[in-house]
Scaffold this active site. Structure first.
Site, short mmCIF file in Angstrom:
data_model
loop_
_atom_site.label_atom_id
_atom_site.label_comp_id
_atom_site.label_asym_id
_atom_site.label_seq_id
_atom_site.Cartn_x
_atom_site.Cartn_y
_atom_site.Cartn_z
N THR A 181 -59.02 -13.70 -80.53
CA THR A 181 -60.48 -13.65 -80.62
C THR A 181 -60.87 -12.52 -81.56
O THR A 181 -60.09 -11.60 -81.81
CB THR A 181 -61.11 -13.42 -79.24
OG1 THR A 181 -60.67 -12.14 -78.74
CG2 THR A 181 -60.69 -14.51 -78.27
N GLU A 324 -61.22 -20.21 -77.99
CA GLU A 324 -60.67 -20.66 -76.71
C GLU A 324 -60.76 -22.17 -76.52
O GLU A 324 -60.15 -22.71 -75.58
CB GLU A 324 -61.40 -19.96 -75.56
CG GLU A 324 -61.12 -18.47 -75.47
CD GLU A 324 -62.09 -17.61 -76.29
OE1 GLU A 324 -62.24 -16.41 -75.98
OE2 GLU A 324 -62.69 -18.15 -77.26
N LYS A 435 -84.15 -10.00 -72.35
CA LYS A 435 -84.80 -10.20 -71.06
C LYS A 435 -86.02 -9.30 -70.98
O LYS A 435 -85.92 -8.10 -70.79
CB LYS A 435 -83.85 -9.92 -69.90
CG LYS A 435 -84.39 -10.43 -68.56
CD LYS A 435 -83.32 -10.52 -67.50
CE LYS A 435 -83.85 -11.25 -66.28
NZ LYS A 435 -82.81 -11.38 -65.22
N TRP A 440 -86.46 -14.71 -70.04
CA TRP A 440 -85.50 -14.73 -71.15
C TRP A 440 -86.17 -15.15 -72.45
O TRP A 440 -86.95 -16.10 -72.48
CB TRP A 440 -84.34 -15.69 -70.86
CG TRP A 440 -83.47 -15.29 -69.72
CD1 TRP A 440 -83.35 -15.90 -68.51
CD2 TRP A 440 -82.55 -14.19 -69.69
NE1 TRP A 440 -82.44 -15.24 -67.72
CE2 TRP A 440 -81.93 -14.18 -68.42
CE3 TRP A 440 -82.21 -13.19 -70.60
CZ2 TRP A 440 -80.99 -13.25 -68.04
CZ3 TRP A 440 -81.26 -12.25 -70.23
CH2 TRP A 440 -80.66 -12.28 -68.98
#
Length: 540
Positions: A181, A324, A435, A440
């Site tokens: 990653t 992934e 937030k 959100w």
């Protein structure tokens, strides 16, 4: 039914036997290099015995530090077909990350392009397990140190006899490749792809509602071969028999467009930043052969996709995934339920990341309660994924609790909604949501609206701490060359397009949005840059 393992040697032998006449073109610093798959396959066979001759362990990690080219594709097959593990190193990682990854994977050999040797060589004394550095001379004038560990790639092949017979890998669940990653938080983590997962993922790239690769295609992977195996395009092309064009080290928009036009490329793929750079030049080239422009890595602005449709006659094909997920998990190909829609409504659909490809399962989960959410395009939650090419753990079992659920699903960290047909609409990364006052704000949606402004080239939205609202958004904006723009003009443009409380508290003009090693916007870099930033009226 016969019990035959799903392994990459099948992909190699199929290409060698059926598609030896097909061509592979590589753009180099000098002239283009052309070879056939038959010639390429012979070099793969020599490379296979070279790995034996150099004493690389039966399951040893074979690393690459290379651009996209035919020699890199040789390693894509020679390593896994001999039971070893291909480890593609990201050439854009920080030096400390690179040396960490090499040692963590216990790489035994690194194949490096001469043009990239100056980046790699200063780190080699910190690479404890590497026995050999094999240099592929790509025409660069970089000095090659006088060191017994350094070998010449072409000489190595010339001195090796071709491997005879068929490659055999008996266990389809054995490791074929690994990729780390990008490591935006903490050390990068390794994802190990099995032969089985690689073959199944490659098959999906041939399906009609996927990339639909075929023998008639000419494919140019712009996405780096060090990034999640170039989205599986190299293996998919070999399986389908597609001709291939590799861009080499020159990744400028003009060089890319010249190759697409010259070689009548039909399928290509890259991250949004590549296509943003190419957009102003599209009309200078004959790109009429293109049928698919694949875009992934991060959510592309709707304005970018529609601009491509207007200029080329074809929209971008959005895909979603991550290291992934090998990486393809969804594709946004149009479906029959979209036929009755208006052109504006279809544009909204094209901006989505699409439906899960066959064999991949997705669910939306409330990140705070853990409850599974309905697919009604209203509820947003974290996407979790499961399937035969979805990682179940990281190399050496690291980071399992944070990234994988108890019932075996991958926590992707991406926040999305999905309509009743399962068409995913990315909202944000969990760590990039703003937030504000308990509600959100999607930084991605806000960025897309900002980037639809005709004078804006790029925009990134980040959260800034606020005493009253906890967090508020600020917009980091890059103005197109030759244009001028004020903060007030940006906010006036946004007012009819977003909810009032979504409006950024400030607009900061920057020269460039920083990018990660795989071309995504680096919000972490921006958050570090604006740490301690005082918002107007934040005291109240």
């Amino acid at each position: 039914m016969q019990d035959r393992p799903l392994v990459l040697p099948h992909v190699f032998h199929r290409a060698e036997q059926l598609f030896g006449h097909k061509e592979i073109v590589t753009a180099t610093a000098g002239a283009e290099q052309r070879t056939t798959i038959a010639e390429w396959a012979g070099r793969v066979r020599r490379l296979a015995t070279a790995l034996d001759r150099l004493g690389i362990s039966a399951d040893g990690r074979v690393a690459t530090f290379s651009w996209n080219h035919a020699a890199h594709l040789e390693l894509y097959m020679a390593a896994p077909c001999t039971g070893r593990v291909l480890h593609t190193l990201n050439i854009r990682l920080f030096p400390e990350q690179l040396s960490y990854i090499v040692n963590h994977a216990e790489d035994e050999i690194i194949f490096v392009d001469r043009s990239l040797l100056p980046l790699l060589w200063p780190l080699t004394d910190k690479m404890d397990t590497v026995k050999h550095f094999v240099v592929n001379d790509d025409g660069a004038d970089a000095d090659i140190p006088d060191d017994p560990r350094i070998l010449d790639y072409e000489r190595l092949l010339a001195e090796s006899e071709p491997y005879q017979g068929r490659f055999v890998v008996e266990d389809e669940n054995s490791a074929a490749a690994m990729c780390y990653t990008s490591g935006t938080t903490g050390n990068p983590k390794g994802v190990v792809y099995s032969h089985r997962s690689s073959v199944l993922h490659s098959l999906i790239s041939l399906t009609a509602d996927g990339v639909a690769l075929s023998e008639r295609d000419v494919v140019m992977p712009i996405v780096p071969m060090f990034h999640a195996n170039a989205w599986g395009l190299p293996y998919g092309c070999l399986l389908a028999g597609s001709s291939m064009v590799f861009p080499g080290p020159n990744m400028t928009p003009r060089a890319i467009l010249e190759l697409l036009a010259k070689h009548r490329v039909t399928v290509t793929g890259g991250v949004p930043t590549i296509w943003m750079g190419a957009l102003p030049m599209l009309e200078q080239f004959d790109l009429s052969a293109l049928r698919t422009v694949l875009c992934g890595g991060s959510a592309a602005p709707k304005s970018l996709s529609e601009a491509f449709r207007e200029k080329l006659g074809i929209p971008m094909l959005h895909a979603w995934g991550m290291t992934e997920t090998s990486p393809i998990a969804t594709m946004s190909t149009p479906r029959s339920q979209h036929d009755p829609l208006s052109e504006d409504e279809r544009a909204d659909v094209r901006a989505r990341q699409g439906q899960a490809v066959p064999l991949v399962e997705l669910r939306l989960v409330d990140p705070e309660t853990g409850d599974e959410l309905p697919w009604d395009d209203q509820h947003t939650g974290e996407i979790q994924a499961a399937g035969p090419w979805i990682a179940k753990e990281y190399y050496r079992g690291e980071g399992g609790g944070a990234q994988f659920t108890e019932d075996g699903w991958l926590r992707t960290g991406d926040v999305a909604a999905a309509d009743r047909y399962g068409f995913v609409r990315l909202v944000d990364r969990t760590k990039d949501l703003v937030k504000s006052g308990g509600e959100w704000i999607s930084s991605v949606d806000l960025e897309n609206e900002i980037m639809s402004h005709p004078k804006i080239a790029e925009a990134a939205v980040i959260a800034i701490p606020h005493e009253r609202w906890v967090e508020r958004p600020i917009a980091c904006v890059v103005v197109k060359p030759g244009e001028t723009l004020t903060s007030a003009e940006v906010l006036d443009y946004l007012r009819p397009r977003v909810a009032k409380w979504w409006l950024p508290d400030a607009v900061e003009f920057i020269e460039e949005v920083p990018k990660t090693s795989v071309g995504k916007f680096s919000k972490k870099t921006l958050r570090d840059k604006f740490a301690g930033y005082k918002l107007p009226g934040a005291e109240g």
